[in-house]
Scaffold this active site. Structure first.
Site, mmCIF file in Angstrom:
data_model
loop_
_atom_site.group_PDB
_atom_site.id
_atom_site.type_symbol
_atom_site.label_atom_id
_atom_site.label_comp_id
_atom_site.label_asym_id
_atom_site.label_seq_id
_atom_site.Cartn_x
_atom_site.Cartn_y
_atom_site.Cartn_z
ATOM 1 N N ALA A 167 -2.629 2.662 7.204
ATOM 2 C CA ALA A 167 -2.232 3.111 8.535
ATOM 3 C C ALA A 167 -2.657 2.102 9.598
ATOM 4 C CB ALA A 167 -2.842 4.476 8.820
ATOM 5 N N GLU A 194 0.129 5.357 -0.540
ATOM 6 C CA GLU A 194 0.916 6.585 -0.423
ATOM 7 C C GLU A 194 2.410 6.279 -0.286
ATOM 8 O OE1 GLU A 194 -1.977 9.841 1.596
ATOM 9 O OE2 GLU A 194 -1.666 8.010 2.771
ATOM 10 N N GLY A 249 -2.455 4.394 3.291
ATOM 11 C CA GLY A 249 -1.064 4.757 3.497
ATOM 12 C C GLY A 249 -0.099 3.852 2.759
ATOM 13 N N GLU A 283 -9.939 5.528 2.616
ATOM 14 C CA GLU A 283 -10.148 6.277 3.850
ATOM 15 C C GLU A 283 -11.542 6.903 3.947
ATOM 16 O OE1 GLU A 283 -5.653 6.691 2.970
ATOM 17 O OE2 GLU A 283 -7.534 6.505 1.846
#
Length: 266
Positions: free
Chosen positions: A74, A120, A117, A140
Site C-alpha cells: 500500500a 494480495e 497489498g 504489515e
C-alpha cells in the site's frame, strides 16, 4: 532499423501492451515507489481490466511490475496523511472489488517484491509465475497492522493456516522456492525467462475459447468458498450454461472430426 520505445508518461501508472494475439500485458509503472498501490494506480489498473474484459479478441492478461518489484504494498504516505480513511475509502474498496471481479484468466508474473497489498494483488490472479529473485511477505504486523485486502482469507487457502499464521504474525519474507513448495505460486523460473514463460501460459489460455474460459475460472475459484456438495452443484450449473455457447458446440464437432477447433468467442 531499431526503434526505441518512448518512455511512458509519468501519469501512465499502468502500461498496456499486446505482445502476441489474444494476450495483453499490464505493467504496474511506478518503479520509483516499488509500484506501491496508490488509489490512482489501482484505478488505472481497473480501467485497463474493464477495457480488456470488453475486448473479445483478448483471452488472457499477464500482470507484472516495472523495475525490481511486482508491488511493494500500500501507499504508506497516503496512510500517514489520511489515516483509516486511506483504507476504508469507498472508492478504493470499490476499485479493489472490481479487480477481484475480472472474469478473464489473469496470470501474475512476479518479477521482484510482492509485499503486503502487492501480495494480495497477486492473490487475485489465477496463476502466479515467479522469478527466482521474487520475495513474498505480509509485513504489515511490523508497523502495527495486518493484511486487510484479502490476505488473511486467501493466503490460508493456498498455504494452510499454520504457514499463513507464521507469515502474517511475524512478517517474514518468503523466497520463491519456498513459496512454490507451500503452494503459493505455480512455478519458479530464472528472471530472464519470467515473461517468456508467463506469455507462453497466457498464449495457451488465449488460444482456448474466450467464451468458455471464464466459466472454468469461475468454477475453480468457487472451490475455495463452497463445501464439496455445493461446489459440485455449482460446477454442474456452469457446465450446463457453457453448453449454450457456440464454442462448446464447435469443440465437440472438432473433436468428432479430428481437427483443431475454430473458436469464435461466442
Amino acid at each position: 532499423m531499431t526503434v526505441s520505445k518512448a518512455p511512458a508518461p509519468v501519469s501512465e501508472l499502468v502500461i498496456a501492451e499486446r505482445p502476441r494475439p489474444g494476450v495483453v500485458v499490464l505493467t504496474l509503472n511506478r518503479p520509483e515507489k516499488l509500484n506501491a498501490l496508490s488509489k490512482e494506480l489501482l484505478g488505472q489498473l481497473l480501467d485497463r481490466l474493464v477495457e480488456v474484459e470488453a475486448d473479445q479478441s483478448v483471452g488472457c492478461v499477464v500482470l507484472t511490475g516495472a523495475g525490481r518489484a511486482f508491488a511493494a504494498g500500500a501507499d504508506i504516505s497516503d496512510m500517514l496523511a489520511r489515516g483509516v480513511a486511506s483504507y476504508a475509502d469507498p472508492e478504493r474498496l470499490s476499485v479493489w472489488k472490481g479487480i477481484e471481479a475480472f472474469r478473464k484468466p489473469l496470470v501474475a508474473a512476479v518479477n521482484g517484491y510482492a509485499m503486503g497489498g502487492g501480495l494480495e494483488l497477486a492473490l487475485l490472479c489465477d496463476i502466479i509465475i515467479a522469478s527466482d529473485a521474487a520475495k513474498f511477505a505480509t509485513p504489515e504486523i511490523r508497523i502495527g497492522s495486518f493484511p486487510g485486502d484479502g490476505g488473511t482469507q486467501r493466503l490460508p487457502r493456498l498455504v494452510g493456516q499454520s504457514f499463513a499464521m507464521q507469515m502474517v504474525l511475524t512478517g517474514m519474507t518468503v523466497d520463491a522456492a519456498l513459496a512454490e513448495r507451500k503452494g503459493l505460486i505455480s512455478e519458479v523460473v530464472p528472471p530472464e525467462a519470467l515473461m517468456a514463460r508467463a506469455l507462453g501460459i497466457a498464449g495457451e489460455i488465449a488460444a482456448m475459447s474466450v467464451a468458455v474460459t471464464p466459466f472454468a475460472k469461475h468454477a475453480v475459484r468457487a472451490a475455495a468458498d463452497l463445501p464439496l456438495k455445493e461446489g459440485l452443484e455449482f460446477e454442474h450449473r456452469l457446465t450446463v450454461e457453457a453448453f449454450d455457447t457456440e464454442d462448446r458446440v464447435e469443440g465437440l464437432r472438432a473433436f468428432a472430426e479430428k481437427r483443431k477447433p475454430d473458436f469464435n468467442g461466442r
